[in-house]
Design an enzyme around this catalytic site. Sequence first.
Site, PDB file in Angstrom:
ATOM      1  N   ASP A  58       0.891  -0.990   0.130  1.00 44.10           N
ATOM      2  CA  ASP A  58       0.383  -0.284  -0.174  1.00 44.10           C
ATOM      3  C   ASP A  58       0.967   0.982  -0.361  1.00 44.10           C
ATOM      4  O   ASP A  58       1.974   1.070   0.947  1.00 44.10           O
ATOM      5  CB  ASP A  58      -0.504  -0.344   1.274  1.00 44.10           C
ATOM      6  CG  ASP A  58      -1.769   0.940   0.996  1.00 44.10           C
ATOM      7  OD1 ASP A  58      -2.117   1.819   0.522  1.00 44.10           O
ATOM      8  OD2 ASP A  58      -3.211   0.439   1.766  1.00 44.10           O
ATOM      9  N   CYS A  94      -5.284   4.999  -3.771  1.00 51.26           N
ATOM     10  CA  CYS A  94      -5.776   3.445  -3.273  1.00 51.26           C
ATOM     11  C   CYS A  94      -6.717   2.518  -4.204  1.00 51.26           C
ATOM     12  O   CYS A  94      -6.483   2.282  -5.067  1.00 51.26           O
ATOM     13  CB  CYS A  94      -5.613   2.990  -1.867  1.00 51.26           C
ATOM     14  SG  CYS A  94      -4.620   3.859  -0.512  1.00 51.26           S
ATOM     15  N   ASP A 341      -0.253  -0.553  -4.520  1.00 47.43           N
ATOM     16  CA  ASP A 341      -1.371   0.351  -5.233  1.00 47.43           C
ATOM     17  C   ASP A 341      -0.770   1.443  -6.287  1.00 47.43           C
ATOM     18  O   ASP A 341      -1.594   1.980  -7.219  1.00 47.43           O
ATOM     19  CB  ASP A 341      -2.555   0.574  -3.839  1.00 47.43           C
ATOM     20  CG  ASP A 341      -2.285   1.194  -3.057  1.00 47.43           C
ATOM     21  OD1 ASP A 341      -1.395   1.253  -3.278  1.00 47.43           O
ATOM     22  OD2 ASP A 341      -3.454   0.552  -2.457  1.00 47.43           O
TER      23      ASP A 341
END
Length: 599
Positions: A58, A94, A341
């Site tokens: 992430d 994201c 992401d």
Amino acid sequence: MKLPLLAATSALLQSVYVSSSNLNNLNLQNALQSVLSASPHFSSSSSSPPNILLVITDDQDLQLDSIDYTPHITRHIRDQGTFYRNHFVTTALCCPSRVSLWTGRQAHNTNVTDVHPPYGGYPKFVDRGFNDNFLPVWLQQAGYDTYYTGKLFNAHTVDNYHSPHVNGFNGSDFLLDPYTYSYLNSTYQRNQDAPVSYEGYHTTDVITKKALGFLDDALEGERPFFLTVAPVAPHSDVNPGRALAGEIPIMTAPIPLERHEHLFKDVKVPRNENFNPDEPSGVSWVRDLPQQNQTVVDYNDHFYRSRLRALQGVDELVDALVSRVEQSEKLDNTYIIYTSDNGFHIGQHRLPPGKTCGFEEDIRVPLFIRGPGIPEGGVEDSVTTHIDLAPTIFELAGIPAREDFDGTAIPITDEFSGTRHEHVTVEYWGRAVVEGDYSGIGPDGLPQFPNNTYKSVRLLGEGYNFYYSVWCSNEHELYDLSTDPYQLHNLYPSTTPTATKEPQILGRSLSQVISRLDALLLVLKSCQGITCIKPWDVLQPGGSVSSLREALDEGYDAFYGEQPGVSFDWCAAGYIIAAEGAQVPLTTSRYGLPWDAWV
Ligand SMILES: *[C@@H]1O[C@H](CO)[C@@H](O)[C@H](O)[C@H]1NC(C)=O
Ligand SMILES: *[C@@H]1O[C@H](CO)[C@@H](O)[C@H](O)[C@H]1NC(C)=O
Ligand SMILES: *[C@@H]1O[C@H](CO)[C@@H](O)[C@H](O)[C@H]1NC(C)=O
Ligand SMILES: *[C@@H]1O[C@H](CO)[C@@H](O)[C@H](O)[C@H]1NC(C)=O
Ligand SMILES: *[C@@H]1O[C@H](CO)[C@@H](O)[C@H](O)[C@H]1NC(C)=O
């Protein structure tokens, strides 16, 4: 929060399956299968479709060197496979980026453009019918067992996780908001069970146990598997308190596992030319940022180290996962994909930590793939994007590509069936996300940069390297990264240039180059399917032009001079077509003369 359960999607869903009206599906499938069986990645494996293990971190950057600090990932995936070093996301946030990854579509086609309703988040994903129509569902239909653990989307919460449950997974254990980014008090929700709080445990330890459990299930199964592991590191920590009180959460430095807290004491954010530069750069809201003082710079270095430390847990997680695959007899028929992401910036262009911009730091992410037929220690320079990943996984699994894919299979072997492309379509709507103690949260508790709405094209071709963007304020940026890799010098003229004084690029005047880039962006900002993959064919049908260089031919100057241009009517926080100016480019076929008269 109560979620409206969505109906009226089935007609939409049916229409997006590969239409059989003008395609003979059986022949297509046979043709595809013979291509695939001739390719090395299938000849070295058994006849059964390959297993796929996907790890998505992430907010992990590529440009700030994070991949130099994860030795297990290097050893197990990068060195054993190929590094796709020109890999980009299409929206640097994201949830929109993940929905694009799971559907193979640009955010303007998913219309999941934000992390929360009304423009994004899990409810919007459900609303748009994607819960019945995304990669794990398609893979299950193709005979895969599918597993997932970690963060799926934002606004997937302890209140809405069951209305409806996420489809498409044989086993799932999701992080849920508002505890998703709470490193030491995460909440996970398994299959159809109630959410469980892991107060006092580190989220990376928790996900490691869950991921290894699913991997064991997957390895024991009879059918091919698709397992995704999506840890939150190195995302910022978010204390759920403010979210529970209905306020905008504050994002602070990520929290490493205790055993990694002491690492990298002397490491600092790379002092590249665009780090806290003396001269301002970028679009007006970026240009107006003050230069950061030493307190802020020190904090940003601490923030950077915290991210590298938090990534160590992911490095160990990958070590554990890949080691287990390596010990199994399934290694020879398993692909392992590692990516993130979206990217991240810290201090570049004087920005506080965050993403959501179109700069290299935000849109470039790591991509490593290892597996049968993929060169060991390979480095691939082709331009690839997140919307290419679903088509690539389809190709690996031997499933014919969907017509609604805006992406195309990436060249993992020489026999890949996708289309090489020099462009990336980058788009964003709404606020810039700013993080950390000096994030610029205003007195109203809101971040101060609401109008971060823009469209861009990133173009990497033979002998050129551009980033061109149009903002909702109708400001423009043009960077020539071959001479300005840190994007400090906007070449877009602030006044109408006089022909005699114009700079020359690629042997043409700057304004001729801009006319081509703008026309390309006009196509890309509302492209669908094949028009996203072959955008020049929209402008000049017939295949005579497939690159910027070809489009720069002087013979086309008059044609490109009459394009309506990319512009905005106002700054909207979501994909509101009425705010987005001209939608349809002029094409040579509508220009009054057939295209070949222009050659
Ligand atoms: C996984 O789910 C699919 C779809 O529901 C099902 O057909 C398949 O049997 C399941 N696999 C296992 C191992 O239960
Ligand atoms: C941890 O999360 C749970 C909910 O999952 C909550 O009840 C508890 O108060 C939280 N603990 C702390 C210290 O915030
Ligand atoms: C540095 O800048 C920050 C953020 O603007 C400010 O809060 C802080 O007081 C400044 N520190 C010094 C020493 O000037
Ligand atoms: C953002 O854009 C809106 C609409 O275009 C405008 O009214 C507003 O003043 C802008 N806000 C800032 C902070 O630039
Ligand atoms: C995208 O979603 C928003 C919010 O629901 C909606 O207002 C907008 O019209 C949608 N855009 C398109 C192009 O459908």
